[in-house]
Design a protein around this motif. Sequence first.
Motif, PDB file in Angstrom:
ATOM      1  N   SER A 214       0.809  -1.223   0.000  1.00 53.03           N
ATOM      2  CA  SER A 214       0.000   0.000   0.000  1.00 53.03           C
ATOM      3  C   SER A 214       0.840   1.271   0.000  1.00 53.03           C
ATOM      4  CB  SER A 214      -0.944   0.017   1.202  1.00 53.03           C
ATOM      5  OG  SER A 214      -0.210   0.110   2.410  1.00 53.03           O
ATOM      6  N   SER A 215       2.097   1.169   0.410  1.00 53.60           N
ATOM      7  CA  SER A 215       2.877   2.410   0.520  1.00 53.60           C
ATOM      8  C   SER A 215       4.356   2.222   0.183  1.00 53.60           C
ATOM      9  CB  SER A 215       2.764   2.955   1.939  1.00 53.60           C
ATOM     10  OG  SER A 215       3.392   2.070   2.847  1.00 53.60           O
ATOM     11  N   ALA A 216       4.694   1.114  -0.427  1.00 57.58           N
ATOM     12  CA  ALA A 216       6.090   0.814  -0.752  1.00 57.58           C
ATOM     13  C   ALA A 216       6.978   0.881   0.489  1.00 57.58           C
ATOM     14  CB  ALA A 216       6.613   1.741  -1.849  1.00 57.58           C
ATOM     15  N   GLY A 217       6.400   0.582   1.649  1.00 55.63           N
ATOM     16  CA  GLY A 217       7.166   0.579   2.896  1.00 55.63           C
ATOM     17  C   GLY A 217       7.389   1.947   3.501  1.00 55.63           C
ATOM     18  N   LYS A 218       6.824   2.998   2.899  1.00 54.76           N
ATOM     19  CA  LYS A 218       6.948   4.349   3.465  1.00 54.76           C
ATOM     20  C   LYS A 218       5.782   4.562   4.432  1.00 54.76           C
ATOM     21  CE  LYS A 218       9.186   6.145  -0.619  1.00 54.76           C
ATOM     22  NZ  LYS A 218      10.475   6.583  -0.219  1.00 54.76           N
ATOM     23  N   LEU A 219       6.138   4.910   5.662  1.00 55.03           N
ATOM     24  CA  LEU A 219       5.157   4.997   6.736  1.00 55.03           C
ATOM     25  C   LEU A 219       5.303   6.300   7.499  1.00 55.03           C
ATOM     26  CD1 LEU A 219       5.947   1.437   8.122  1.00 55.03           C
ATOM     27  CD2 LEU A 219       4.172   2.019   6.462  1.00 55.03           C
ATOM     28  N   VAL A 220       4.269   6.628   8.257  1.00 55.94           N
ATOM     29  CA  VAL A 220       4.309   7.772   9.165  1.00 55.94           C
ATOM     30  C   VAL A 220       3.854   7.280  10.521  1.00 55.94           C
ATOM     31  CG1 VAL A 220       3.357  10.047   9.705  1.00 55.94           C
ATOM     32  CG2 VAL A 220       3.891   9.448   7.332  1.00 55.94           C
ATOM     33  N   ILE A 221       4.640   7.622  11.537  1.00 52.15           N
ATOM     34  CA  ILE A 221       4.293   7.246  12.903  1.00 52.15           C
ATOM     35  C   ILE A 221       4.081   8.519  13.706  1.00 52.15           C
ATOM     36  CG2 ILE A 221       6.713   7.068  13.605  1.00 52.15           C
ATOM     37  CD1 ILE A 221       5.920   4.712  15.393  1.00 52.15           C
ATOM     38  N   THR A 222       3.028   8.538  14.515  1.00 53.41           N
ATOM     39  CA  THR A 222       2.725   9.705  15.341  1.00 53.41           C
ATOM     40  C   THR A 222       2.059   9.239  16.629  1.00 53.41           C
ATOM     41  OG1 THR A 222       1.781  11.941  15.305  1.00 53.41           O
ATOM     42  CG2 THR A 222       0.441  10.178  14.328  1.00 53.41           C
ATOM     43  N   ILE A 223       1.744  10.197  17.494  1.00 51.68           N
ATOM     44  CA  ILE A 223       1.112   9.840  18.757  1.00 51.68           C
ATOM     45  C   ILE A 223      -0.402   9.865  18.611  1.00 51.68           C
ATOM     46  CG2 ILE A 223       3.048  10.704  20.111  1.00 51.68           C
ATOM     47  CD1 ILE A 223       1.395  13.163  20.788  1.00 51.68           C
ATOM     48  N   ASP A 224      -1.058   9.119  19.459  1.00 47.42           N
ATOM     49  CA  ASP A 224      -2.509   9.181  19.584  1.00 47.42           C
ATOM     50  C   ASP A 224      -2.782  10.219  20.666  1.00 47.42           C
ATOM     51  OD1 ASP A 224      -5.179   8.785  20.516  1.00 47.42           O
ATOM     52  OD2 ASP A 224      -5.175   6.818  19.571  1.00 47.42           O
ATOM     53  N   ARG A 225      -3.512  11.245  20.332  1.00 49.58           N
ATOM     54  CA  ARG A 225      -3.751  12.336  21.280  1.00 49.58           C
ATOM     55  C   ARG A 225      -4.590  11.907  22.472  1.00 49.58           C
ATOM     56  NH1 ARG A 225      -7.214  16.181  22.705  1.00 49.58           N
ATOM     57  NH2 ARG A 225      -8.880  15.439  21.399  1.00 49.58           N
ATOM     58  N   GLN A 226      -5.446  10.907  22.294  1.00 42.80           N
ATOM     59  CA  GLN A 226      -6.370  10.538  23.357  1.00 42.80           C
ATOM     60  C   GLN A 226      -5.870   9.382  24.226  1.00 42.80           C
ATOM     61  OE1 GLN A 226      -9.826   9.958  20.830  1.00 42.80           O
ATOM     62  NE2 GLN A 226     -10.668  11.865  21.616  1.00 42.80           N
ATOM     63  N   GLU A 227      -5.025   8.551  23.689  1.00 43.96           N
ATOM     64  CA  GLU A 227      -4.565   7.391  24.447  1.00 43.96           C
ATOM     65  C   GLU A 227      -3.054   7.293  24.349  1.00 43.96           C
ATOM     66  OE1 GLU A 227      -7.736   4.169  24.644  1.00 43.96           O
ATOM     67  OE2 GLU A 227      -7.679   4.733  22.528  1.00 43.96           O
TER      68      GLU A 227
ATOM     69  N   VAL B   7       0.347  16.194  13.799  1.00 44.25           N
ATOM     70  CA  VAL B   7       1.303  16.576  12.765  1.00 44.25           C
ATOM     71  C   VAL B   7       2.664  16.887  13.378  1.00 44.25           C
ATOM     72  CG1 VAL B   7       1.797  18.202  10.893  1.00 44.25           C
ATOM     73  CG2 VAL B   7      -0.547  17.415  11.268  1.00 44.25           C
ATOM     74  N   GLY B   8       2.658  17.543  14.517  1.00 44.91           N
ATOM     75  CA  GLY B   8       3.912  17.929  15.150  1.00 44.91           C
ATOM     76  C   GLY B   8       4.794  16.748  15.539  1.00 44.91           C
ATOM     77  N   PHE B   9       4.180  15.640  15.920  1.00 45.30           N
ATOM     78  CA  PHE B   9       4.940  14.455  16.304  1.00 45.30           C
ATOM     79  C   PHE B   9       5.097  13.449  15.164  1.00 45.30           C
ATOM     80  CE2 PHE B   9       4.002  16.093  20.493  1.00 45.30           C
ATOM     81  CZ  PHE B   9       5.130  15.767  21.219  1.00 45.30           C
ATOM     82  N   ALA B  10       4.472  13.726  14.033  1.00 43.03           N
ATOM     83  CA  ALA B  10       4.533  12.798  12.902  1.00 43.03           C
ATOM     84  C   ALA B  10       5.966  12.672  12.397  1.00 43.03           C
ATOM     85  CB  ALA B  10       3.614  13.268  11.783  1.00 43.03           C
ATOM     86  N   THR B  11       6.379  11.428  12.196  1.00 46.92           N
ATOM     87  CA  THR B  11       7.739  11.143  11.747  1.00 46.92           C
ATOM     88  C   THR B  11       7.684  10.154  10.595  1.00 46.92           C
ATOM     89  OG1 THR B  11       8.522  11.430  14.019  1.00 46.92           O
ATOM     90  CG2 THR B  11       9.998  10.283  12.506  1.00 46.92           C
ATOM     91  N   ASP B  12       8.387  10.473   9.515  1.00 49.54           N
ATOM     92  CA  ASP B  12       8.480   9.546   8.390  1.00 49.54           C
ATOM     93  C   ASP B  12       9.437   8.418   8.761  1.00 49.54           C
ATOM     94  OD1 ASP B  12       6.852  10.968   6.449  1.00 49.54           O
ATOM     95  OD2 ASP B  12       8.444  12.464   6.433  1.00 49.54           O
ATOM     96  N   VAL B  13       8.993   7.192   8.545  1.00 58.24           N
ATOM     97  CA  VAL B  13       9.825   6.015   8.790  1.00 58.24           C
ATOM     98  C   VAL B  13       9.638   5.067   7.608  1.00 58.24           C
ATOM     99  CG1 VAL B  13       9.797   6.195  11.316  1.00 58.24           C
ATOM    100  CG2 VAL B  13       8.012   4.874  10.171  1.00 58.24           C
TER     101      VAL B  13
END
Length: 156
Positions: A29-42, A78-84
């Motif tokens: 679905s993304s050629a292995g390009k991902l974005v990791i971020t925090i869940d604001r509520q949990e 968005v502020g914590f989003a990191t490309d991995v």
Amino acid sequence: MFRGISKASLDDRGRFAVPARFRDSLRSSSAGKLVITIDRQEKCLLLYPDSEWEAVEKRLEQLSNLRPAVRQLQRMLVGFATDVELDNNGRVLIPPILRDYAEIDRSVMVMGQPNKLELWSEDVLNAEMPQWRSQGNEAFESLKELGDVQLADIRL
């Protein structure tokens, strides 16, 4: 679509091997390009295929940031989003600041959701489970419908 839950371990560098049941979908679905971020509520992390993250980010951009709650949501997600990326061995690096937020030290629980994966500390997830179970169907009483699925048809 991702479903199910799997346990993985972090290595000394903070990488975990994405369980095979999810790995192929992430690559296709993304050629292995991902974005990791925090869940604001949990206290968990959200791992999106890049294409799914772009849709989330676009929706966040369309919200009026004149409202403090919207600004906070944008700031957190968005502020914590990191490309991995998935490496050749199917591993993903979780940046230290994100590991700290989610209290992930060695064991990570990878939980499928429709368009993303949730990454939980095993201890945090185990602490949440009794509360989720005790809420039962009452937690859904305030919701009348979930899309075309009537909540009355869903029993926990």
